[in-house]
Design an enzyme around this catalytic site. Structure first.
Site, short mmCIF file in Angstrom:
data_model
loop_
_atom_site.label_atom_id
_atom_site.label_comp_id
_atom_site.label_asym_id
_atom_site.label_seq_id
_atom_site.Cartn_x
_atom_site.Cartn_y
_atom_site.Cartn_z
N LYS A 79 13.66 9.88 45.50
CA LYS A 79 14.66 10.93 45.30
C LYS A 79 14.10 11.94 44.30
CE LYS A 79 19.54 11.53 43.98
NZ LYS A 79 20.79 10.82 43.63
N SER A 154 24.87 11.81 46.36
CA SER A 154 23.86 12.83 46.25
C SER A 154 22.50 12.41 46.79
CB SER A 154 23.69 13.22 44.77
OG SER A 154 23.21 12.12 44.01
N SER A 178 26.51 7.55 44.64
CA SER A 178 25.47 8.35 45.29
C SER A 178 24.38 7.55 45.99
CB SER A 178 24.83 9.30 44.28
OG SER A 178 25.73 10.33 43.95
#
EC number: 6.3.5.7
Length: 492
Positions: A79, A154, A178
């Site tokens: 990420k 996210s 997330s």
């Protein structure tokens, strides 16, 4: 060799160790898939092909010497919130679009030390603030199951990359759901560990008392392999807990499902926005666990209505403090031709941050301001303790707690939900972060539109092994985690 992306982490590890294929061949396979398929999915922000092949060659050398880690040579995606030395780290923001980190986050460093190969950095909501991955300066990522739908957020880029077989595993972060919500939207397994179990050093902060890194993969077994690498104490992170780490892979069958007491909070299944298909799939998965010997116990979690307002006072307050460092002075975006220091601050921040980040900074700054600090922030922290106590009381009678991961399946891209609608979509995930508990999402079926549905299991502190074990055994008796989106079936 055309089906390498279908192999589990265990199968990849065995294949590399027995020289059925090399890490270079495996890495090239994924890079080809990224080049062909990712333009449709848009999960990657940066593809590090040259570095990946160099790391693959190093892993092949280690494998030949017989002195390699179990995961040596296996590719993964990070990420874009984890700092990566020499590689751009944007956190999905214009503010950091030119930021190249001078060091590696601990999670990245541990992955490198184990010989994992970094394919690149994947998209996310700006500074991890959002539930759709549309709040990204880079642009929206698509859900591999339906390209006109969001992958969740996210950690939407991480979820989309794994669901499209553009990486076998990925790192994510979870501040209010997330990891679990995008795992639910994309039909994956995703684990949010206990707060302090995985180092936050080098993970760009959103809300420091809530953020936690974790693995995203197709199965609990695959997640366990990555947890064995990234979990553990880190002296560089003052919130990291110095506690012995389990061998998550060895313990995959360590929890007996027979006799396991699963708490079913009646408040969770009466939420107004809970989709009928989601409720049905979750209830079917619980019936399956019951057939496997688990005992379902109805429980009360009386603080449910307080989750959203409490979270959306505490998280924005911490964000307003953490994001004050992005001022146009030291690094990151700087406005052009500022007339004075105040103009530099104002324009750098208003031009560098997106609308959702600005909204949360304003909410947080207001909650921390003189005259409102006691009324809002302090009161929210007191309610946070009550939420934690509510869970601990429940765990006196049950081993784990079950819930949907999200009240709906994936939204359409551009659905333009109001901020309130978006925040209420996090109803099932926020409390876990407020209490610091571990939780996992497991895929349990599809809705009428063939979009994935996820079951969330919440554990007591430090029970990651237990959660992985329960889901692993569920996955031995079901095949939802093996289902693939049509785009994942494409060959490069």
């Amino acid at each position: 060799m055309t089906d390498l992306h279908r192999l589990s982490i265990r199968e990849l590890s065995e294949g590399l160790k027995t020289a059925q294929f090399s890490s270079r061949e495996l890495t090239e396979h994924y890079l080809k898939r990224i080049a062909k398929i990712d333009p449709k999915v848009k999960s990657y922000v940066t593809v590090t092909a040259e570095q990946a092949l160099a790391e693959a060659d190093a892993a092949d050398a280690a494998l030949k010497s017989g002195n390699a880690h179990a995961l040596a040579g296996i590719p993964l995606a990070h990420k874009d919130i984890f700092c990566t030395q020499g590689i751009k780290t944007t956190a999905g923001s214009k503010m950091l679009d030119n930021f190249i980190s001078p060091y590696d986050a601990t999670v990245v460093a541990k992955a490198k030390a184990a010989g994992l190969v970094t394919l690149g950095k994947v998209n996310m909501d700006e500074f991890a603030m959002g539930s759709t991955s549309e709040n990204s300066y880079i642009g929206a990522t698509s859900n591999p199951w339906a390209l006109d739908h969001v992958p969740g957020g996210s950690s939407g880029g991480s979820a989309a990359a794994v669901a499209a077989d553009l990486a076998p595993i990925a790192t994510g972060t979870d501040t209010g759901g997330s990891i679990r919500q995008p795992a639910s939207f994309c039909g994956l397994t995703g684990l949010k560990p206990t707060y302090g179990r995985v180092s936050r050093f080098g993970m760009i902060a959103y809300a420091s008392s809530l953020d936690q890194g974790g693995p995203m993969a197709r199965s609990a077994e695959d997640c366990a392999y990555l947890m064995n690498v990234i979990a553990g104490h880190d002296a560089k992170d003052s919130t990291s807990i110095n506690k012995e780490v389990d061998d998550y892979v060895a313990n995959l069958n360590g929890t007996a499902v027979k006799g396991l007491r699963i708490g079913i909070p009646k408040q969770y299944f009466n939420v107004a926005g809970l989709d009928a298909d989601v409720k049905a799939r979750v209830e079917e998965s619980l019936k399956k666990l019951e057939d496997m010997g688990a005992i379902l116990v109805e429980i009360d979690l009386n603080m449910t209505e307080a989750y959203v307002p409490t979270y959306y006072l505490i998280a924005p307050a911490e964000a307003s403090s953490n994001l004050s460092r992005f001022d146009g002075v030291r690094y990151g975006y700087r406005c052009e031709n500022p007339v004075d220091l105040m103009d530099l601050y104002k324009r750098s921040r208003s031009e560098g941050f997106g609308a959702e980040v600005q909204r949360r900074i304003l909410i947080g700054t207001y909650a921390l301001s003189a005259g409102y600090y006691d009324a809002y922030y302090v009161k929210a922290q007191k309610v946070r303790r009550l939420i934690q106590q509510d869970f601990l009381k429940a765990f006196e009678n049950v081993d784990v707690i079950a819930a949907p991961s999200a009240p709906t399946t994936a939204y359409k891209i551009g659905a333009n939900l109001s901020p309130t609608e978006m925040y209420l979509g996090d109803i099932y995930t926020l409390a876990v972060n407020l209490a610091g508990l571990p939780a996992i999402n497991a895929p349990v079926g599809f809705d009428k539109d063939s979009l994935p549905v996820g079951l969330q299991l919440i554990g007591n502190y430090w029970s990651e092994s237990q959660l992985l074990s329960i889901v692993h055994q569920y996955q031995q008796n079901t095949d939802w985690h093996t289902k693939r989106a049509a785009i994942a079936e494409e060959n490069a």
